[in-house]
Design an enzyme around this catalytic site. Sequence first.
Site, PDB file in Angstrom:
ATOM      1  N   HIS A 245       0.698  -1.415  -3.414  1.00  0.00           N
ATOM      2  CA  HIS A 245      -0.430  -0.855  -4.168  1.00  0.00           C
ATOM      3  C   HIS A 245       0.000  -0.415  -5.557  1.00  0.00           C
ATOM      4  O   HIS A 245      -0.712  -0.620  -6.535  1.00  0.00           O
ATOM      5  CB  HIS A 245      -1.011   0.346  -3.413  1.00  0.00           C
ATOM      6  CG  HIS A 245      -1.878  -0.062  -2.265  1.00  0.00           C
ATOM      7  ND1 HIS A 245      -2.164   0.749  -1.209  1.00  0.00           N
ATOM      8  CD2 HIS A 245      -2.530  -1.219  -2.038  1.00  0.00           C
ATOM      9  CE1 HIS A 245      -2.960   0.110  -0.373  1.00  0.00           C
ATOM     10  NE2 HIS A 245      -3.185  -1.085  -0.847  1.00  0.00           N
TER      11      HIS A 245
ATOM     12  N   CYS B  55      -3.120 -18.755  -7.389  1.00  0.00           N
ATOM     13  CA  CYS B  55      -3.704 -17.460  -7.737  1.00  0.00           C
ATOM     14  C   CYS B  55      -2.881 -16.279  -7.234  1.00  0.00           C
ATOM     15  O   CYS B  55      -3.335 -15.152  -7.282  1.00  0.00           O
ATOM     16  CB  CYS B  55      -5.147 -17.352  -7.263  1.00  0.00           C
ATOM     17  SG  CYS B  55      -5.310 -17.311  -5.472  1.00  0.00           S
TER      18      CYS B  55
HETATM   19  C1  PEP Z   1      -2.010 -14.395  -2.232  1.00  0.00           C
HETATM   20  O1  PEP Z   1      -1.771 -14.218  -1.032  1.00  0.00           O
HETATM   21  O2  PEP Z   1      -1.203 -14.923  -3.028  1.00  0.00           O
HETATM   22  C2  PEP Z   1      -3.307 -13.984  -2.811  1.00  0.00           C
HETATM   23  C3  PEP Z   1      -3.679 -14.353  -4.019  1.00  0.00           C
HETATM   24  O3  PEP Z   1      -4.094 -13.169  -2.072  1.00  0.00           O
HETATM   25  P1  PEP Z   1      -3.767 -11.618  -1.751  1.00  0.00           P
HETATM   26  O4  PEP Z   1      -2.630 -11.183  -2.615  1.00  0.00           O
HETATM   27  O5  PEP Z   1      -5.040 -10.895  -2.022  1.00  0.00           O
HETATM   28  O6  PEP Z   1      -3.425 -11.694  -0.290  1.00  0.00           O
END
Ligand code: PEP
Length: 508
Positions: free
Chosen positions: A162, A433
């Site tokens: 976080h 992402c």
């Molecule tokens: C990931 O797992 O890379 C992602 C973009 O989703 P989160 O970090 O929200 O799990």
Amino acid sequence: MARFGARPVLPMTAPGLGPDEPGRAAAALEHVAAELDRRAERAGSDGSDILAATAMIARDPGLADRVADLARTQPAAWAVDSAVGEYRALLAGGHLAERTTDLDDIRDRAVAWLLDQPVPGPPSPGHPYVLVATDLAPADTALLDPAQVLAIVTERGGPTSHTAILAKALGIPAVVGCAGSFVDGQVVQVDGDAGVVRTDPVPVTARTLLDVGPGRTADGHRIELLANIGGPDPVHGVEGVGLVRTEFLFLGRSRPPTVREQQAAYREVLAPLVGRKVVVRTLDAGSDKPIPYAATGSALGIRGFRIARARPDLLRDQLEALARAAADTGATPWVMAPMITTATEAAAFATAAREHGLTTAGAMIEVPAAALRAADIAAEVDFLSIGSNDLAQYTFAADRLLTDLADLLDPWQPALLDLVAHVATIPKPVSVCGEAAADPLLALVFAGLGIGALSMAPISLPAVRTALAAHTLPQCRELAAAVRRATTPAEARATARRLAEEAGQFRG
Ligand code: PEP
Ligand code: MG
């Protein structure tokens, strides 16, 4: 640099019991919860969700019962300390290990209140500074002033903790899980992209940041540069949004939001993005994002798209609300599901999305099985988005929240890059992402592998845009090919850096 305020310390010997220690202990926990609520109101969207969730922990009935029990035989501060210690021991080492920071913060605030000691907090040396702390609670991180705090260094915490996420949202460079020894007043140099803290800094050449315009390589090859957002965040100057984390709507409540509530929230997210790309991810509860009424599953259990097995209504409501918000605003969101593992799941999601009139449906590639069979999955959906945070976690069997395993979670790990390279060959739009997309050097590798879009915390966009604009696509391809021959993350990174520097244009 300046250090975070010291935690309150219980005196060696406890005083005698007052007339109502259980009552005092309960009042302390409520005081802490109310303070967290106040901070949640002042924090940005990511911060307020996290702080509201921490306030819920402070009001947890199980914790209250245990504190009340102990406070019958111990002074209130000692009872809080022991009860939190017991909870902590249950979480430490497990998939909720990151929540121990929240528990420590609740304990410190309650104990400080009960002992009439100052609440630990960021220092105010009277000038901008680098904040160093053993650990930093979200309650403190969320309200840091980026004009005063130039960077954050913590000894504990993982790269997707976080604290790291909030620091990024505030645009404060952060290096977490850094086992250095620092002295108050010392000059340090923090490189949040590379995860490096230097105590003997050399003068740094300022990077030229081209922070406008679409992403493209020096020879004009388009790489979409998109933002990851966690709510109706400001999106000025970005090409679009590659990941809307919708958990913000579900956290810190005891029941899921209604379709109408969701519709209103999505409207706020979509309205400023009409005419631009926006990719909304359906609920990713579970694992590191526990939402008790939706999924309490571990990383290997019910989370992400798997929630629909037990609660198909949650997915249906979310898709319906998003479709209505799209109609209300005139935006054309793409929608994708997290944690898709098989082509069958991808087909089920795409069907559900299309039934609600959401015509562009995608799958996140976060599980090695999905990466290996990306072609089958792509046959069912319109686009793929690689979630590198979870893909690393599952490829290396390494909990993404554990600092001690940061070497395995390194996005330059050859096995992870192999999977990304494989997915990038799919002839449909493929983006990255996860946090890896925010590394300017790695962005060159991804471009060279054929990734068409990179989505990251908005603060990281200028450096990635600059790196891409300084290299041609053939240079990116050459760099990617050389990096793929490396057998360790260190070798991969060094190879990329050397080639980028030889090209004469990368100054990291
Ligand atoms: C990931 O797992 O890379 C992602 C973009 O989703 P989160 O970090 O929200 O799990
Ligand atoms: Mg993920």
